[in-house]
Design a protein around this motif. Structure first.
Motif, PDB file in Angstrom:
ATOM      1  N   SER A   6     -13.762 -17.845  12.316  1.00 43.71           N
ATOM      2  CA  SER A   6     -12.538 -17.214  12.803  1.00 43.71           C
ATOM      3  C   SER A   6     -12.812 -15.772  13.218  1.00 43.71           C
ATOM      4  O   SER A   6     -13.658 -15.106  12.633  1.00 43.71           O
ATOM      5  N   PHE A   7     -12.077 -15.315  14.216  1.00 41.26           N
ATOM      6  CA  PHE A   7     -12.110 -13.907  14.600  1.00 41.26           C
ATOM      7  C   PHE A   7     -11.095 -13.205  13.717  1.00 41.26           C
ATOM      8  O   PHE A   7      -9.880 -13.373  13.877  1.00 41.26           O
ATOM      9  N   ILE A   8     -11.591 -12.464  12.744  1.00 43.44           N
ATOM     10  CA  ILE A   8     -10.727 -11.896  11.724  1.00 43.44           C
ATOM     11  C   ILE A   8     -10.367 -10.466  12.097  1.00 43.44           C
ATOM     12  O   ILE A   8     -11.186  -9.563  12.010  1.00 43.44           O
ATOM     13  N   GLU A   9      -9.139 -10.302  12.529  1.00 46.57           N
ATOM     14  CA  GLU A   9      -8.612  -8.998  12.903  1.00 46.57           C
ATOM     15  C   GLU A   9      -7.283  -8.805  12.183  1.00 46.57           C
ATOM     16  O   GLU A   9      -6.813  -9.723  11.512  1.00 46.57           O
ATOM     17  N   PRO A  10      -6.667  -7.627  12.254  1.00 44.85           N
ATOM     18  CA  PRO A  10      -5.487  -7.349  11.431  1.00 44.85           C
ATOM     19  C   PRO A  10      -4.353  -8.370  11.517  1.00 44.85           C
ATOM     20  O   PRO A  10      -3.797  -8.761  10.494  1.00 44.85           O
ATOM     21  N   SER A  11      -3.991  -8.821  12.703  1.00 41.21           N
ATOM     22  CA  SER A  11      -2.872  -9.765  12.779  1.00 41.21           C
ATOM     23  C   SER A  11      -3.238 -11.123  12.182  1.00 41.21           C
ATOM     24  O   SER A  11      -2.381 -11.818  11.638  1.00 41.21           O
ATOM     25  N   TRP A  12      -4.506 -11.509  12.262  1.00 43.33           N
ATOM     26  CA  TRP A  12      -4.961 -12.756  11.635  1.00 43.33           C
ATOM     27  C   TRP A  12      -4.818 -12.645  10.120  1.00 43.33           C
ATOM     28  O   TRP A  12      -4.341 -13.570   9.461  1.00 43.33           O
ATOM     29  N   ILE A  13      -5.219 -11.505   9.573  1.00 39.51           N
ATOM     30  CA  ILE A  13      -5.105 -11.285   8.130  1.00 39.51           C
ATOM     31  C   ILE A  13      -3.639 -11.297   7.713  1.00 39.51           C
ATOM     32  O   ILE A  13      -3.277 -11.889   6.699  1.00 39.51           O
ATOM     33  N   GLU A  14      -2.795 -10.658   8.499  1.00 39.33           N
ATOM     34  CA  GLU A  14      -1.358 -10.601   8.197  1.00 39.33           C
ATOM     35  C   GLU A  14      -0.769 -12.001   8.055  1.00 39.33           C
ATOM     36  O   GLU A  14       0.090 -12.241   7.213  1.00 39.33           O
ATOM     37  N   CYS A  15      -1.230 -12.930   8.861  1.00 39.27           N
ATOM     38  CA  CYS A  15      -0.689 -14.297   8.872  1.00 39.27           C
ATOM     39  C   CYS A  15      -1.638 -15.299   8.216  1.00 39.27           C
ATOM     40  O   CYS A  15      -1.613 -16.488   8.531  1.00 39.27           O
ATOM     41  N   LEU A  16      -2.455 -14.846   7.301  1.00 38.08           N
ATOM     42  CA  LEU A  16      -3.474 -15.686   6.676  1.00 38.08           C
ATOM     43  C   LEU A  16      -2.897 -16.956   6.063  1.00 38.08           C
ATOM     44  O   LEU A  16      -3.507 -18.022   6.139  1.00 38.08           O
ATOM     45  N   GLN A  17      -1.715 -16.884   5.473  1.00 38.26           N
ATOM     46  CA  GLN A  17      -1.123 -18.075   4.863  1.00 38.26           C
ATOM     47  C   GLN A  17      -0.882 -19.170   5.902  1.00 38.26           C
ATOM     48  O   GLN A  17      -0.983 -20.360   5.593  1.00 38.26           O
TER      49      GLN A  17
END
Length: 114
Positions: free
Chosen positions: A63-74
């Motif tokens: 995965s390309f892990i950037e801030p918005s991805w982390i925010e929606c991790l669930q």
């Protein structure tokens, strides 16, 4: 990897502005940022079971892990095969992440090395 005593790097524009505004100098400011970030990682990461860690590793890989991805991790957990199969570890991880704040999610991702 071994880092030389005086590594060279190119800061992002926003980091450059922050470093230029610092009254304490670049090295001191970078060390301060790291110390604060490291404390966040130690204090905010959610405790996971080994099975939940495995689910999270599987979701993070590739995965390309950037801030918005982390925010929606669930939501990434919910989209995983294990969640779809009603796997207990994926379900409990989803529940933990649904109530977690951004700092807690960031600490988790960082502690796993992503």
């Amino acid at each position: 990897m071994t880092i030389s005593r005086n590594p060279s790097f190119t800061p992002s524009p926003t980091l450059r502005k922050n470093l230029e505004r610092s009254k304490q100098g670049v090295t001191a400011r970078l060390n301060q940022i790291w110390d604060r970030y490291e404390h966040l990682l130690r204090s905010d990461a959610i405790e996971l079971t080994p099975q939940e860690i495995e689910v999270l590793h599987n979701v993070c890989q590739g995965s390309f892990i950037e801030p918005s991805w982390i925010e929606c991790l669930q939501l990434e957990i919910m989209d995983s095969d294990r969640y779809a199969e009603n796997d207990a570890a994926a379900t409990s991880l989803y529940q933990k992440l649904s109530t977690a704040n951004y700092a807690q999610k960031l600490a988790l991702v960082e502690r796993l090395g992503y």
